[in-house]
Design a protein around this motif. Structure first.
Motif, PDB file in Angstrom:
ATOM      1  N   GLU A  34       0.713  -1.166  -0.144  1.00 14.63           N
ATOM      2  CA  GLU A  34       0.035   0.216  -0.075  1.00 14.63           C
ATOM      3  C   GLU A  34       0.945   1.030   0.062  1.00 14.63           C
ATOM      4  O   GLU A  34       0.584   2.173  -0.642  1.00 14.63           O
ATOM      5  CB  GLU A  34      -1.179  -0.211   1.272  1.00 14.63           C
ATOM      6  N   ARG A  35       1.867   1.221   0.814  1.00 12.75           N
ATOM      7  CA  ARG A  35       2.794   2.376   0.634  1.00 12.75           C
ATOM      8  C   ARG A  35       3.309   2.768  -0.512  1.00 12.75           C
ATOM      9  O   ARG A  35       3.510   3.741  -1.050  1.00 12.75           O
ATOM     10  CB  ARG A  35       3.910   2.213   1.687  1.00 12.75           C
ATOM     11  N   TYR A  36       3.860   1.550  -1.428  1.00 13.05           N
ATOM     12  CA  TYR A  36       4.317   1.902  -2.572  1.00 13.05           C
ATOM     13  C   TYR A  36       3.059   2.483  -3.806  1.00 13.05           C
ATOM     14  O   TYR A  36       3.545   3.295  -4.591  1.00 13.05           O
ATOM     15  CB  TYR A  36       4.741   0.435  -3.419  1.00 13.05           C
ATOM     16  N   HIS A  37       1.968   2.105  -3.311  1.00  8.60           N
ATOM     17  CA  HIS A  37       0.890   2.869  -4.185  1.00  8.60           C
ATOM     18  C   HIS A  37       0.335   4.056  -3.732  1.00  8.60           C
ATOM     19  O   HIS A  37      -0.448   4.706  -4.397  1.00  8.60           O
ATOM     20  CB  HIS A  37      -0.277   1.705  -4.198  1.00  8.60           C
ATOM     21  N   GLU A  38       0.952   4.482  -2.748  1.00  9.82           N
ATOM     22  CA  GLU A  38       0.543   6.159  -2.042  1.00  9.82           C
ATOM     23  C   GLU A  38       1.038   6.929  -3.302  1.00  9.82           C
ATOM     24  O   GLU A  38       0.249   8.015  -3.417  1.00  9.82           O
ATOM     25  CB  GLU A  38       1.117   6.338  -0.709  1.00  9.82           C
ATOM     26  N   ARG A  39       2.225   6.826  -3.725  1.00 11.44           N
ATOM     27  CA  ARG A  39       2.612   7.394  -4.902  1.00 11.44           C
ATOM     28  C   ARG A  39       3.576   6.657  -5.712  1.00 11.44           C
ATOM     29  O   ARG A  39       4.881   6.391  -5.497  1.00 11.44           O
ATOM     30  CB  ARG A  39       3.641   8.969  -4.529  1.00 11.44           C
ATOM     31  N   ILE A  40       3.080   6.292  -6.873  1.00  5.15           N
ATOM     32  CA  ILE A  40       3.763   5.383  -7.715  1.00  5.15           C
ATOM     33  C   ILE A  40       4.783   6.082  -8.467  1.00  5.15           C
ATOM     34  O   ILE A  40       4.825   7.404  -8.671  1.00  5.15           O
ATOM     35  CB  ILE A  40       2.861   4.488  -8.705  1.00  5.15           C
ATOM     36  N   ARG A  41       5.961   5.468  -8.868  1.00  5.05           N
ATOM     37  CA  ARG A  41       6.939   5.864  -9.560  1.00  5.05           C
ATOM     38  C   ARG A  41       6.352   6.621 -10.805  1.00  5.05           C
ATOM     39  O   ARG A  41       5.664   6.204 -11.516  1.00  5.05           O
ATOM     40  CB  ARG A  41       7.971   4.890  -9.900  1.00  5.05           C
ATOM     41  N   PRO A  42       7.118   7.905 -11.055  1.00  2.00           N
ATOM     42  CA  PRO A  42       6.653   8.477 -12.419  1.00  2.00           C
ATOM     43  C   PRO A  42       6.598   7.991 -13.390  1.00  2.00           C
ATOM     44  O   PRO A  42       5.701   8.041 -14.531  1.00  2.00           O
ATOM     45  CB  PRO A  42       7.506   9.870 -12.198  1.00  2.00           C
ATOM     46  N   GLU A  43       7.752   6.932 -13.882  1.00  2.60           N
ATOM     47  CA  GLU A  43       7.807   6.461 -15.065  1.00  2.60           C
ATOM     48  C   GLU A  43       6.607   5.106 -15.360  1.00  2.60           C
ATOM     49  O   GLU A  43       6.359   4.956 -16.384  1.00  2.60           O
ATOM     50  CB  GLU A  43       9.100   5.699 -15.287  1.00  2.60           C
ATOM     51  N   ILE A  44       6.268   4.879 -14.192  1.00  2.00           N
ATOM     52  CA  ILE A  44       5.141   3.949 -14.207  1.00  2.00           C
ATOM     53  C   ILE A  44       3.803   4.558 -14.349  1.00  2.00           C
ATOM     54  O   ILE A  44       3.077   4.092 -15.358  1.00  2.00           O
ATOM     55  CB  ILE A  44       4.997   3.066 -12.827  1.00  2.00           C
ATOM     56  N   GLU A  45       3.575   5.720 -13.914  1.00  2.00           N
ATOM     57  CA  GLU A  45       2.267   6.620 -14.301  1.00  2.00           C
ATOM     58  C   GLU A  45       2.403   6.861 -15.712  1.00  2.00           C
ATOM     59  O   GLU A  45       1.575   6.915 -16.520  1.00  2.00           O
ATOM     60  CB  GLU A  45       2.279   7.867 -13.359  1.00  2.00           C
ATOM     61  N   THR A  46       3.566   6.987 -16.267  1.00  2.00           N
ATOM     62  CA  THR A  46       3.611   7.644 -17.492  1.00  2.00           C
ATOM     63  C   THR A  46       3.326   6.432 -18.450  1.00  2.00           C
ATOM     64  O   THR A  46       2.655   6.482 -19.456  1.00  2.00           O
ATOM     65  CB  THR A  46       5.237   8.412 -17.688  1.00  2.00           C
ATOM     66  N   SER A  47       3.952   5.130 -18.188  1.00  2.00           N
ATOM     67  CA  SER A  47       3.783   4.060 -19.039  1.00  2.00           C
ATOM     68  C   SER A  47       2.304   3.731 -19.081  1.00  2.00           C
ATOM     69  O   SER A  47       1.583   3.160 -20.206  1.00  2.00           O
ATOM     70  CB  SER A  47       4.419   2.858 -18.648  1.00  2.00           C
ATOM     71  N   ILE A  48       1.594   3.975 -17.838  1.00  2.00           N
ATOM     72  CA  ILE A  48      -0.082   3.644 -17.875  1.00  2.00           C
ATOM     73  C   ILE A  48      -0.938   4.692 -18.745  1.00  2.00           C
ATOM     74  O   ILE A  48      -1.606   4.272 -19.527  1.00  2.00           O
ATOM     75  CB  ILE A  48      -0.191   3.805 -16.545  1.00  2.00           C
ATOM     76  N   ARG A  49      -0.378   5.759 -18.748  1.00  2.00           N
ATOM     77  CA  ARG A  49      -1.100   7.032 -19.398  1.00  2.00           C
ATOM     78  C   ARG A  49      -1.012   6.824 -20.844  1.00  2.00           C
ATOM     79  O   ARG A  49      -1.950   6.804 -21.796  1.00  2.00           O
ATOM     80  CB  ARG A  49      -1.063   8.292 -19.015  1.00  2.00           C
ATOM     81  N   GLU A  50       0.287   6.526 -21.220  1.00  2.00           N
ATOM     82  CA  GLU A  50       0.607   6.455 -22.786  1.00  2.00           C
ATOM     83  C   GLU A  50       0.010   5.049 -23.217  1.00  2.00           C
ATOM     84  O   GLU A  50      -0.090   5.304 -24.515  1.00  2.00           O
ATOM     85  CB  GLU A  50       2.321   6.124 -22.820  1.00  2.00           C
ATOM     86  N   ALA A  51      -0.482   4.315 -22.499  1.00  2.00           N
ATOM     87  CA  ALA A  51      -1.118   2.834 -23.113  1.00  2.00           C
ATOM     88  C   ALA A  51      -2.316   3.265 -23.449  1.00  2.00           C
ATOM     89  O   ALA A  51      -3.095   2.445 -23.856  1.00  2.00           O
ATOM     90  CB  ALA A  51      -1.025   1.919 -22.140  1.00  2.00           C
ATOM     91  N   ILE A  74      -4.811   4.335 -20.764  1.00  2.00           N
ATOM     92  CA  ILE A  74      -5.516   4.175 -19.702  1.00  2.00           C
ATOM     93  C   ILE A  74      -5.492   5.356 -18.897  1.00  2.00           C
ATOM     94  O   ILE A  74      -4.798   6.219 -18.712  1.00  2.00           O
ATOM     95  CB  ILE A  74      -4.779   3.113 -18.783  1.00  2.00           C
ATOM     96  N   THR A  75      -7.045   5.910 -18.947  1.00  2.00           N
ATOM     97  CA  THR A  75      -7.365   7.164 -18.415  1.00  2.00           C
ATOM     98  C   THR A  75      -7.534   7.264 -16.943  1.00  2.00           C
ATOM     99  O   THR A  75      -7.291   8.302 -16.148  1.00  2.00           O
ATOM    100  CB  THR A  75      -8.550   7.858 -19.260  1.00  2.00           C
ATOM    101  N   GLU A  76      -8.080   6.225 -16.372  1.00  2.00           N
ATOM    102  CA  GLU A  76      -8.159   6.175 -14.798  1.00  2.00           C
ATOM    103  C   GLU A  76      -7.790   4.964 -14.459  1.00  2.00           C
ATOM    104  O   GLU A  76      -8.149   3.717 -15.140  1.00  2.00           O
ATOM    105  CB  GLU A  76      -9.685   6.394 -14.572  1.00  2.00           C
ATOM    106  N   MET A  77      -7.527   4.779 -13.300  1.00  2.00           N
ATOM    107  CA  MET A  77      -7.201   3.353 -12.553  1.00  2.00           C
ATOM    108  C   MET A  77      -7.280   3.547 -11.072  1.00  2.00           C
ATOM    109  O   MET A  77      -6.861   4.413 -10.705  1.00  2.00           O
ATOM    110  CB  MET A  77      -5.794   2.888 -12.935  1.00  2.00           C
ATOM    111  N   GLU A  78      -8.091   2.424 -10.450  1.00  2.00           N
ATOM    112  CA  GLU A  78      -8.193   2.299  -9.146  1.00  2.00           C
ATOM    113  C   GLU A  78      -8.074   1.240  -8.644  1.00  2.00           C
ATOM    114  O   GLU A  78      -8.323   0.138  -9.300  1.00  2.00           O
ATOM    115  CB  GLU A  78      -9.609   2.877  -8.900  1.00  2.00           C
ATOM    116  N   ILE A  79      -7.552   0.973  -7.513  1.00  2.00           N
ATOM    117  CA  ILE A  79      -7.306  -0.514  -6.986  1.00  2.00           C
ATOM    118  C   ILE A  79      -7.823  -0.445  -5.602  1.00  2.00           C
ATOM    119  O   ILE A  79      -7.537   0.591  -4.732  1.00  2.00           O
ATOM    120  CB  ILE A  79      -5.653  -0.704  -6.735  1.00  2.00           C
ATOM    121  N   TYR A  80      -8.528  -1.343  -5.092  1.00  2.00           N
ATOM    122  CA  TYR A  80      -9.359  -1.705  -3.752  1.00  2.00           C
ATOM    123  C   TYR A  80      -8.900  -2.730  -3.243  1.00  2.00           C
ATOM    124  O   TYR A  80      -8.403  -3.693  -3.898  1.00  2.00           O
ATOM    125  CB  TYR A  80     -10.958  -1.786  -4.056  1.00  2.00           C
ATOM    126  N   ARG A  81      -8.794  -2.875  -1.840  1.00  2.00           N
ATOM    127  CA  ARG A  81      -8.526  -3.905  -1.259  1.00  2.00           C
ATOM    128  C   ARG A  81      -9.370  -4.520  -0.004  1.00  2.00           C
ATOM    129  O   ARG A  81     -10.031  -3.417   0.517  1.00  2.00           O
ATOM    130  CB  ARG A  81      -6.856  -3.898  -0.565  1.00  2.00           C
TER     131      ARG A  81
END
Length: 108
Positions: A20-37, A39-46
């Protein structure tokens, strides 16, 4: 389009907290790869050790293109290897499959 996926975490409170701590602020390059694909919105629930992800995409999104881009991106591969230390496949997952695409059975 909206896609929903499930995945389990290892059932260890300390590992779950780290994940969960890793997902409080994901790495910028990971967010970029998600958006470039596309993907406009992403949510994770547990709940417990079960994860549920909702992914909204635009018309440019393709699972095949995302998989190819991820395979060619060393930072994404590094992130996936790190996350796999916390994750475990669902019992019905195919070999090598992490997030399992869920089937929609109801909509109001």
């Amino acid at each position: 389009m909206r896609y929903c996926f499930a995945l389990d975490l290892k059932d260890d409170p300390a590992l779950i907290a780290e994940y969960e701590r890793y997902h409080e602020r994901i790495r910028p390059e990971i967010e970029t790869s998600i958006r470039e694909a596309g993907i406009t919105e992403m949510e994770i629930y547990r709940i417990g050790n079960r994860l549920f992800m909702i992914m909204e995409t635009d018309v440019s999104f393709s699972f095949e293109a995302k998989a190819a881009a991820d395979a060619a991106n060393p930072k994404v591969q590094e992130w996936e290897a790190l996350m796999w230390q916390y994750q475990q496949a669902l019992p019905m997952a195919k070999p090598g499959e992490k997030w399992v695409l869920m089937k929609q059975i109801f909509r109001l």
